[in-house]
Design an enzyme around this catalytic site. Structure first.
Site, PDB file in Angstrom:
ATOM      1  N   HIS A 206      -4.385  -3.178  -1.008  1.00 27.17           N
ATOM      2  CA  HIS A 206      -4.841  -4.484  -1.502  1.00 27.17           C
ATOM      3  C   HIS A 206      -5.923  -5.042  -0.574  1.00 27.17           C
ATOM      4  O   HIS A 206      -5.703  -6.076   0.063  1.00 27.17           O
ATOM      5  CB  HIS A 206      -3.660  -5.453  -1.589  1.00 27.17           C
ATOM      6  CG  HIS A 206      -2.462  -4.915  -2.320  1.00 27.17           C
ATOM      7  ND1 HIS A 206      -1.181  -5.373  -2.119  1.00 27.17           N
ATOM      8  CD2 HIS A 206      -2.354  -3.936  -3.271  1.00 27.17           C
ATOM      9  CE1 HIS A 206      -0.338  -4.719  -2.893  1.00 27.17           C
ATOM     10  NE2 HIS A 206      -1.017  -3.831  -3.588  1.00 27.17           N
TER      11      HIS A 206
ATOM     12  N   GLY B  66       0.807  -1.221   0.000  1.00 29.97           N
ATOM     13  CA  GLY B  66       0.000   0.000   0.000  1.00 29.97           C
ATOM     14  C   GLY B  66       0.835   1.263   0.000  1.00 29.97           C
ATOM     15  O   GLY B  66       2.022   1.245   0.355  1.00 29.97           O
ATOM     16  N   ASN B  67       0.224   2.341  -0.427  1.00 33.24           N
ATOM     17  CA  ASN B  67       0.892   3.644  -0.374  1.00 33.24           C
ATOM     18  C   ASN B  67      -0.132   4.767  -0.383  1.00 33.24           C
ATOM     19  O   ASN B  67      -1.252   4.610  -0.865  1.00 33.24           O
ATOM     20  CB  ASN B  67       1.916   3.799  -1.513  1.00 33.24           C
ATOM     21  CG  ASN B  67       1.518   3.033  -2.743  1.00 33.24           C
ATOM     22  OD1 ASN B  67       0.625   3.451  -3.466  1.00 33.24           O
ATOM     23  ND2 ASN B  67       2.134   1.875  -2.958  1.00 33.24           N
TER      24      ASN B  67
ATOM     25  N   HIS C  92      -3.633   3.806  -2.210  1.00 34.26           N
ATOM     26  CA  HIS C  92      -3.576   2.532  -2.946  1.00 34.26           C
ATOM     27  C   HIS C  92      -3.288   1.402  -1.949  1.00 34.26           C
ATOM     28  O   HIS C  92      -2.427   1.536  -1.081  1.00 34.26           O
ATOM     29  CB  HIS C  92      -2.477   2.562  -4.005  1.00 34.26           C
ATOM     30  CG  HIS C  92      -2.081   1.191  -4.474  1.00 34.26           C
ATOM     31  ND1 HIS C  92      -2.972   0.357  -5.129  1.00 34.26           N
ATOM     32  CD2 HIS C  92      -0.937   0.475  -4.341  1.00 34.26           C
ATOM     33  CE1 HIS C  92      -2.372  -0.810  -5.375  1.00 34.26           C
ATOM     34  NE2 HIS C  92      -1.136  -0.761  -4.911  1.00 34.26           N
TER      35      HIS C  92
ATOM     36  N   HIS D 269      -4.475  -7.125  -8.697  1.00 36.18           N
ATOM     37  CA  HIS D 269      -3.571  -6.291  -7.901  1.00 36.18           C
ATOM     38  C   HIS D 269      -4.257  -5.716  -6.652  1.00 36.18           C
ATOM     39  O   HIS D 269      -3.961  -6.149  -5.542  1.00 36.18           O
ATOM     40  CB  HIS D 269      -3.005  -5.184  -8.808  1.00 36.18           C
ATOM     41  CG  HIS D 269      -1.978  -4.333  -8.154  1.00 36.18           C
ATOM     42  ND1 HIS D 269      -1.110  -3.540  -8.843  1.00 36.18           N
ATOM     43  CD2 HIS D 269      -1.686  -4.130  -6.851  1.00 36.18           C
ATOM     44  CE1 HIS D 269      -0.321  -2.899  -8.000  1.00 36.18           C
ATOM     45  NE2 HIS D 269      -0.654  -3.244  -6.790  1.00 36.18           N
TER      46      HIS D 269
ATOM     47  N   THR E 202       8.875   3.237   0.600  1.00 29.22           N
ATOM     48  CA  THR E 202       8.824   1.831   0.214  1.00 29.22           C
ATOM     49  C   THR E 202       9.350   0.968   1.367  1.00 29.22           C
ATOM     50  O   THR E 202      10.073   1.469   2.241  1.00 29.22           O
ATOM     51  CB  THR E 202       9.646   1.609  -1.088  1.00 29.22           C
ATOM     52  OG1 THR E 202       9.376   0.299  -1.560  1.00 29.22           O
ATOM     53  CG2 THR E 202      11.147   1.762  -0.863  1.00 29.22           C
TER      54      THR E 202
ATOM     55  N   SER F 191       7.438   2.688  -4.768  1.00 26.70           N
ATOM     56  CA  SER F 191       7.618   2.389  -6.198  1.00 26.70           C
ATOM     57  C   SER F 191       6.333   2.661  -6.990  1.00 26.70           C
ATOM     58  O   SER F 191       6.351   2.701  -8.213  1.00 26.70           O
ATOM     59  CB  SER F 191       8.026   0.932  -6.377  1.00 26.70           C
ATOM     60  OG  SER F 191       7.001   0.094  -5.847  1.00 26.70           O
ATOM     61  N   GLU F 192       5.205   2.844  -6.292  1.00 26.87           N
ATOM     62  CA  GLU F 192       3.924   3.090  -6.980  1.00 26.87           C
ATOM     63  C   GLU F 192       3.649   4.579  -7.192  1.00 26.87           C
ATOM     64  O   GLU F 192       2.542   4.948  -7.584  1.00 26.87           O
ATOM     65  CB  GLU F 192       2.762   2.494  -6.185  1.00 26.87           C
ATOM     66  CG  GLU F 192       2.807   1.010  -5.990  1.00 26.87           C
ATOM     67  CD  GLU F 192       2.542   0.205  -7.241  1.00 26.87           C
ATOM     68  OE1 GLU F 192       2.875   0.670  -8.350  1.00 26.87           O
ATOM     69  OE2 GLU F 192       2.015  -0.899  -7.110  1.00 26.87           O
TER      70      GLU F 192
HETATM   71 ZN   LIG Z   1      -0.005  -2.480  -4.926  1.00 30.44          ZN
END
Ligand SMILES: [Zn+2]
Length: 307
Positions: free
Chosen positions: A97, A29-30, A95, A158, A45, A75-76
């Protein structure tokens, strides 16, 4: 001028909620926040979202270059930056999951509409975007076709991404979606999903418009459509690999005002998919539900304004 430290603190708070809800395993997640048109706060990260401190939050530019922070940015970030480029009306993106929504992402099952008032009001149609390797610009670009018509998106195989004016608002849509996906699975296991009639759905969409929430289903291009059977994003289903397998399509609606239109919800039996008229739903219940949603939205807006 906004207080960057206060926003970093809010990112940490929402990170904890993401982690505690089970929406972000390990370091998944981010979260980002756009401070201005050149600077974005971004979670690092390889760091659990449940245990972030304000000092851990990075500062990046609109190309993804790191400007400040002792830890490397997520990285997202490219996905987030692409969304900011397409939507100048929002300032935060989440973001993660979440398991129930991600199950739909893996099954590539479209999210049924016309089932729950909160979902119709707050989310609308939820698109599933094409799978690409995470972290790449190609992956970030998958969001472009749908980003203007939604506030939460399912990323095939994803997870999810949602956005809003504040960090908390960006998080809300993910929480609403995951709760809904879970309820859908539970209801299906009980054997039957009941859908709104066209009139019931139109009432929700009217309420949504009154509150100032935009919904493409209220716009010209969807005016004469069967509002529940016509998913706004169905044209993309073939290329993405999305297909209705677990849930039947909502029954074709009788036009509002048709003399034989059933009162209340229309039921669809899972076994054979043939439309079955359900017992009449109490109109008073429906009104009470709409009142409950109104109260929640007003409370949420007041809460947001007080920040
Ligand atoms: Zn992801």
């Amino acid at each position: 001028m906004q207080n960057a430290h206060r926003i970093k603190q809010e990112i940490c708070d929402i990170g904890r909620r993401l982690y505690n809800k089970g929406f972000a395993a390990a370091n998944d997640g981010n979260i980002t926040y756009r401070l201005n048109d050149r600077e974005v706060l971004c979670t690092p990260t390889m760091h659990s979202k449940g245990f972030l401190k304000p000092d851990d939050i990075c500062l990046i530019d609109m190309q993804g270059n790191q400007l400040a922070g002792r830890k490397k940015r997520s990285s997202e970030a490219l996905l987030h930056l692409q969304i900011y480029k397409e939507r100048d009306d929002i300032n935060s993106i989440v973001h993660c999951h979440p398991p129930h929504a991600t199950a739909f992402a893996i099954a590539r099952e479209p999210i049924p509409q016309c089932v729950l008032p909160e979902v119709e009001i707050f989310l609308g149609d939820v698109p599933i975007t094409k799978y690409e390797t995470p972290g790449t610009q190609k992956f970030a670009d998958t969001i472009i076709p749908v980003v203007k018509d939604s506030n939460v998106v399912i990323l095939a195989n994803h997870g999810t991404v949602s956005w809003g004016e504040t960090v908390e608002q960006a998080y809300w849509w993910t929480e609403v979606l995951d709760a809904y996906c879970r309820m859908l699975m539970l209801a299906r296991d009980l054997g039957k999903v009941n859908y709104f009639t066209e009139q019931e759905e139109r009432e929700l969409l009217e309420t949504k418009a009154k509150w100032g929430f935009r919904d493409p289903r209220n716009e010209k291009r969807m005016e004469n459509c069967d509002v529940c059977a016509n998913d706004l994003f169905r044209d993309s289903w073939t290329s993405v690999g999305v297909e209705r397998r677990a849930f039947e399509a909502p029954p074709t609606m009788k036009r509002v005002g048709a003399s034989m239109a059933p009162q209340g919800s229309t039921g669809v039996a899972r076994s054979n998919g043939s439309p079955v008229a359900a017992a009449p739903a109490a109109t008073a219940d429906q009104e009470a539900l709409i009142q409950t949603i109104t109260d929640r939205v007003v409370a949420a807006l007041q809460n947001g304004a007080a920040r």
